[in-house]
Write an enzyme that holds these catalytic residues in place. Sequence first.
Site, short mmCIF file in Angstrom:
data_model
loop_
_atom_site.label_atom_id
_atom_site.label_comp_id
_atom_site.label_asym_id
_atom_site.label_seq_id
_atom_site.Cartn_x
_atom_site.Cartn_y
_atom_site.Cartn_z
N PRO A 2 141.56 74.50 30.61
CA PRO A 2 142.15 75.43 31.48
C PRO A 2 143.45 76.00 31.00
O PRO A 2 144.45 75.31 30.91
CB PRO A 2 142.37 74.65 32.76
CG PRO A 2 141.57 73.41 32.63
CD PRO A 2 141.21 73.28 31.23
N GLU A 3 143.40 77.24 30.76
CA GLU A 3 144.64 78.00 30.67
C GLU A 3 144.74 78.75 31.99
O GLU A 3 143.93 78.52 32.89
CB GLU A 3 144.58 78.96 29.48
CG GLU A 3 144.46 78.22 28.16
CD GLU A 3 144.68 79.11 26.95
OE1 GLU A 3 145.42 80.08 27.06
OE2 GLU A 3 144.08 78.82 25.90
#
Length: 270
Positions: A2-3
């Site tokens: 996850p960015e």
Amino acid sequence: MPELPEVETTCRGIAPYVEGQQVHSVIVRQAKLRWPIPLSLYELEGKKILSVTRCAKYILLQSTHGCVILHLGMSGSLRIIDASLAPEKHDHIDIVFSTGKAIRLRDPRRFGAVLWTQDNPLEHKLLSKLGLDPLSDAFTAKFLYKISRKRRVSVKQFIMNAQVVVGVGNIYASESLFMAGISPKRVAGNISLARYQKLVDSIKIVLASAIEQGGTTLRGFIQVEGKPGYFQQQLNVYARAGEKCNTCNTLIKKITQGQRSSFYCPLCQK
DNA sequence: AAAGACACCTGTCCGC
DNA sequence: TGCGGACAGGTGTCTT
């Protein structure tokens, strides 16, 4: 993981099932995440969730009395499931609602975090010193230019520094620099205002586009409904070492910066 | 103050 | 097919 786009996608995905709902129970199967799950998390039981918001890459579940601060680390994901669904190996935490649905956190590497605070979450130690949100109007070329003067670190590491700007992780840092035509090796303090303008524009475009596509799935990242994100189909440089640049056919290079991989086109990016 | 190294943990992939 | 090693989307903390 996850960015920012994956975290944003996750927030949007869970919000309709969570906002306004009463928490029936909290189930902790594995308390050893990045930090131990605090026993105080059980204070969430019986409370109502008022809102789901994103602050940097943190997900905030604000309840009537206290706030859950959640981070997905490298490998975390949230899903909405029926509470009766049998958990699998790395399904560490459930927040069960009176509707019978639950938020389930899966995180094989356990770099994620789930914390609880009764105070203003934005004043929490982890959140109080963060830089600007890249999608906000405050994130401008002038800002980057100004605070980068005298900084000798590479521009790639500079835009990945959460004290400067949050949410630009390893994938989108490389992709944004490609779109801006800037080499990741450039020294942050030497870059002109005009080039920072190009970079700021690129970061906003790349992140917004990735959010629209549901984020990037490389190694099993799933969205709330269990589907992958589709942005990897338009990655120009990330994880493409040795392949041809989509613009000029030059071979994409891979280098290491700050112990992370960077990918770039040596012809398009100067 | 800034920059670099290291830590946390598991899964996967690649070469032998 | 098995095994060792490198590598993976993050970030707090400690050391220079």
